[in-house]
Design an enzyme around this catalytic site. Structure first.
Site, PDB file in Angstrom:
ATOM      1  CG  HIS A 168      -1.700  -1.264   1.284  1.00  0.00           C
ATOM      2  ND1 HIS A 168      -2.283  -1.704   2.431  1.00  0.00           N
ATOM      3  CD2 HIS A 168      -1.958  -2.185   0.331  1.00  0.00           C
ATOM      4  CE1 HIS A 168      -2.859  -2.863   2.193  1.00  0.00           C
ATOM      5  NE2 HIS A 168      -2.673  -3.171   0.938  1.00  0.00           N
ATOM      6  NE  ARG A 212      -5.174   0.524 -11.973  1.00  0.00           N
ATOM      7  CZ  ARG A 212      -4.304   1.129 -12.790  1.00  0.00           C
ATOM      8  NH1 ARG A 212      -3.902   2.357 -12.548  1.00  0.00           N
ATOM      9  NH2 ARG A 212      -3.843   0.500 -13.860  1.00  0.00           N
ATOM     10  NE  ARG A 272      -0.728  -6.169 -14.498  1.00  0.00           N
ATOM     11  CZ  ARG A 272      -1.810  -5.414 -14.390  1.00  0.00           C
ATOM     12  NH1 ARG A 272      -2.986  -5.861 -14.805  1.00  0.00           N
ATOM     13  NH2 ARG A 272      -1.743  -4.216 -13.895  1.00  0.00           N
ATOM     14  CB  CYS A 329      -7.254   2.989 -19.071  1.00  0.00           C
ATOM     15  SG  CYS A 329      -8.098   1.451 -18.644  1.00  0.00           S
TER      16      CYS A 329
HETATM   17  C1  PEP Z   1      -5.173  -3.040 -17.312  1.00  0.00           C
HETATM   18  O1  PEP Z   1      -5.277  -4.232 -17.025  1.00  0.00           O
HETATM   19  O2  PEP Z   1      -4.659  -2.616 -18.356  1.00  0.00           O
HETATM   20  C2  PEP Z   1      -5.677  -2.011 -16.382  1.00  0.00           C
HETATM   21  C3  PEP Z   1      -5.673  -0.744 -16.714  1.00  0.00           C
HETATM   22  O3  PEP Z   1      -6.094  -2.419 -15.156  1.00  0.00           O
HETATM   23  P1  PEP Z   1      -5.104  -2.779 -13.967  1.00  0.00           P
HETATM   24  O4  PEP Z   1      -3.733  -2.343 -14.361  1.00  0.00           O
HETATM   25  O5  PEP Z   1      -5.628  -2.057 -12.779  1.00  0.00           O
HETATM   26  O6  PEP Z   1      -5.249  -4.256 -13.865  1.00  0.00           O
HETATM   27 MG    MG Z   2      -6.549  -4.934 -15.427  1.00  0.00          MG
END
Ligand code: PEP
Ligand code: MG
Length: 755
Positions: free
Chosen positions: A367, A474, A643, A680
């Site tokens: 956090h 978010r 990721r 995004c």
């Molecule tokens: C994404 O998955 O590209 C996204 C914007 O959401 P997050 O990064 O919060 O998973």
């Molecule tokens: Mg995402």
């Protein structure tokens, strides 16, 4: 016979007088070693000090050849002295020459001495040098003599730490304590900061080392321990920790340590040897730390931190130290060093003074890191040993791009970084100048640039960056940084504040995206083998409709009389959207039944993150008011690369043909249906990939606030139509295999597009 406990006491009293006398440092050291030798009835007493080149140099001696002072030297780990420094452990030998590490230094003439007692000079568990006594006769030193020598070493540690010995350090050499160090960690938040160390939990500097009255000090220690135990019991009985969990486990360990008889006995012994209660706590803390610092077992290392925290609490009790007094004189350029920190603690610091955050532990998703990043603070995590290696006020550079910190940097490094920072500032200045410039491409296409956010600390960036709205809010971040589940009213008032601060600019709220790497401590889910593919986001929300309905209601109420834009994360099938719509409908009915004002318009969208939706594009585009591509997850799932796993995350290119073709298909489907489309994920914030997105036909993107400037600079110089033709051809090219990334960089270079 000599009074055993009176001996050390007399010695410390004499040392205290010596410390107070106005003497030159060499003279003071010489007298100290003479005093120790005479008090301990030793023929030799010597002090070795650790230099920054890892060499221990003889700084003073009584009994060895005086000509060897500042000449005799041993490397760390070499000989008995080097072994003591390297291991931070004392050696008590009746026949030194028989020890395998013994090394004869002819210049000192020490071969005639048999018995040897050496102790490390420690500060925060780190060796600064070694103090040795020797005797001709073979003898074993008693436990109380060892204690006395260790206590004396604390006085020397203080002398080294205050910099007094600098004056007698040979030109061109440096003491280890002031050495420049680079600590490699992980990059948790980009950016570079120059400033001065602020230890989050400042080491309490004990200046009053020697006691006047042991019994009084024993009582002080007992009182402080009593209060400490009560405060731990208090914490344990509080409601938030009354359940199972990590927090409770830590406190239980604290309680166990606080009642540990061995610990208490060692501190009492140190007091009997002449120390004040606080100096005794510090001594035992430093000894224990020195011993445990070499442990590799992560569990035991963690326990070491617990123990260290506990000793610090005890020191605070004894010295009446409050963090308030520490915040006075807070530097204008502060780089905060902490072992670990809670998000709320970071928010307590004056934001305008913070240039960086260094954590010995933590994770990118912790956090405090999320909050620091939202505040645009460079963060380096996993910086092992940072806290022990730095002192409050030390100059330090944090390189959040490379995940490094440089403590007490050399002048040339400092200059190089100053230049980097100046360059960045100049670029930022240029970007700021673009803030109110219309985001029109060279061929007149209007691009909607929005920012991503998740906390209130993000909101001021909206005006500062010139973003036209928030393309992705978010909402899970509020859940992630609070210690209990935010209540319905808290959610509502939070959304209200967001909308108020957005001041009429659109905000797209994404419903809770928890699970996977987004951990919410109080929401216990089962261990999953593949959390990214598991019970998360919309799946969890549909299984816990109460949770989702609470959030939907909070969003509806907060947007009363205005527009509510919301979207769903991780949708896999169009039917999930319909299910949420039904819940939404129920909430709307409920609110109108009770006379609540409703939003004047509702925009209902989804995030396109799961590849299965690519084969439902037609239905999808018809079903929703807008689509936002979550390229981070869409890339992860379509390329099958985690990721968060550095080993595979960069294996494939977002600008490779497969992924760009996927994006092109999405644009085509959205255009055909006339459904507004945006993206995004991280790629929207990088000039080259954002340029590719515009070339594919995206006219709306959302990114971190700091990217708005660079992206605007890029698009102002871009002829989108020309790029589109080139990109289309490159994506359809089945023959040359020229990487699309190269095609794009070539185009940018040829057209002077700033990347
Ligand atoms: C994404 O998955 O590209 C996204 C914007 O959401 P997050 O990064 O919060 O998973
Ligand atoms: Mg995402």
């Amino acid at each position: 016979m000599r009074d055993l406990s009176a001996g050390p006491r007399v010695l410390l009293k004499r040392l205290r007088e010596l410390m107070a006398e106005p003497l030159e440092p060499q003279e003071r050291l010489d007298r100290i070693v003479r005093q120790i030798a005479s008090n301990m009835v030793a023929e030799v007493c010597s002090v070795y000090v650790l230099r920054s080149d890892g060499v221990l140099e003889l700084y003073a001696t009584e009994g060895l050849n005086k000509d060897a002072v500042h000449l005799a030297q041993l490397k760390m780990g070499q000989g008995l002295v080097g072994t003591i420094a390297a291991s931070a452990q004392s050696l008590n030998l009746s026949d030194a020459q028989a020890h395998p590490a013994f090394r004869y230094l002819p210049e000192t003439g020490e071969e005639i001495y048999h018995s040897f007692l050496g102790v490390p000079i420690l500060r925060a568990g780190r060796s600064l040098g070694v103090l040795v006594v020797q005797n001709k006769a073979q003898r074993s030193y008693r436990e109380d003599e060892l204690e006395a020598l260790e206590t004396t070493a604390m006085v020397l540690a203080e002398m080294i730490a205050t910099g007094e010995l600098k004056k007698i350090t040979r030109p061109g050499l440096e003491l280890d304590l002031t050495r420049a160090v680079t600590i490699e960690g992980d990059s948790y938040g980009e950016g570079i900061g120059l400033g001065y160390v602020v230890l989050h939990e400042p080491r309490i500097v004990v200046t009053n080392l020697l006691n006047e009255d042991s019994e009084k000090e024993i009582r002080r220690l007992a009182d402080a321990l009593g209060s400490l135990r009560i405060s731990i019991d208090d914490m344990l009985s509080r409601r938030e920790v009354a359940m199972e969990g990590e927090h409770r486990e830590v406190l239980e360990t604290y309680r166990m340590f606080a009642h540990d008889q061995g610990w208490v006995r060692r501190m009492e012994e140190a007091i009997h040897n002449g120390l004040t209660a606080e100096a005794a706590v510090e001594k035992v803390q430093s000894d224990t730390k020195a011993r445990m610092i070499r442990l590799t077992d992560p569990y035991l290392r963690e326990r070491m931190h617990d123990f260290d925290d506990l000793a610090n609490r005890l020191l605070r009790q004894l010295t009446g130290f409050s963090s308030r007094s520490a915040s006075e004189g807070f530097p204008a350029d502060a780089i905060i060093l902490a072992r670990a920190m809670g998000a709320a603690e970071l928010l307590d610091y004056p934001r305008s003074h913070i240039r960086g955050l260094v954590l010995e532990e933590g994770a990118v998703t912790s956090h405090v890191v999320i909050v620091a990043r939202a505040m645009g603070i460079p963060v380096v995590g996993q910086a092992a040993g940072a806290v022990a290696l730095a002192e409050n006020g030390d100059p330090v550079i944090i390189d959040g791009d490379d995940g490094k910190i440089h403590v007490r940097p050399m002048a040339d490094l400092q200059k190089a970084y100053e230049e980097k920072v100046r360059l960045r500032a100049r670029r930022q200045e240029q970007f700021r100048a673009l803030r109110d410039v219309d985001p029109l491409t060279k061929d007149g296409k209007r691009i909607l640039l929005q920012m991503n956010a998740g906390l209130l600390v993000d909101l001021p960036q909206l005006t500062a960056s010139g973003a036209e709205g928030i393309g992705l809010f978010r909402t899970e971040l509020q859940f992630m940084i609070s210690s209990t589940m935010p209540k319905a009213e808290e959610q509502e008032s939070f959304y209200r504040s967001v909308l108020r601060q957005a001041d009429g600019r659109p905000v797209t709220f994404r419903t809770l995206d928890i699970g996977g790497d987004k951990v919410v401590p109080y929401f216990r889910s089962q261990e999953e083998e593949n959390p990214a593919l598991g019970w998360r986001a919309i799946r969890l929300s549909l299984d816990r409709p109460g949770l989702l309905r609470t959030q939907l209601r909070a969003l509806l109420k907060a947007s009363a009389g205005a527009e509510l834009k919301m979207m769903l994360p991780m949708v896999t099938e169009v039917s999930e959207i319909r299910a949420v719509r039904e819940l939404m409908q129920k909430e709307v009915q409920h609110l109108s039944k009770f006379g609540h004002q409703l939003p004047k318009r509702l925009q209902f969208g989804v995030m396109l993150e799961v590849p299965a939706l690519l084969w439902q594009l037609e239905e999808l585009m018809e079903e929703v008011d807008f689509v936002s591509v979550g390229s981070n997850d869409l890339f992860q799932f379509s390329m099958a690369v985690d990721r968060g796993n550095a080993r595979v995350a960069d294996r494939f290119d977002v600008l490779g043909r497969p992924f760009l073709r996927i994006l092109r298909d999405i644009v085509r489907a959205a255009d055909k249906a006339g459904t507004p489309l945006t993206l995004c994920g991280e790629m929207a914030g990088k000039p080259l990939s954002a340029m590719a997105l515009l070339g594919l036909g995206f006219r709306s993107i959302s990114m971190s606030a700091t990217s708005i400037g660079p992206i605007k600079a890029m698009l102002l110089a871009l002829d989108v139509d020309r790029l589109s033709k080139l990109l289309d051809a490159a994506l359809d090219d089945h023959r040359t295999h020229l990487p699309v990334r190269d095609v794009l960089t070539g185009f940018a270079e040829d057209n002077n597009i700033p990347l």
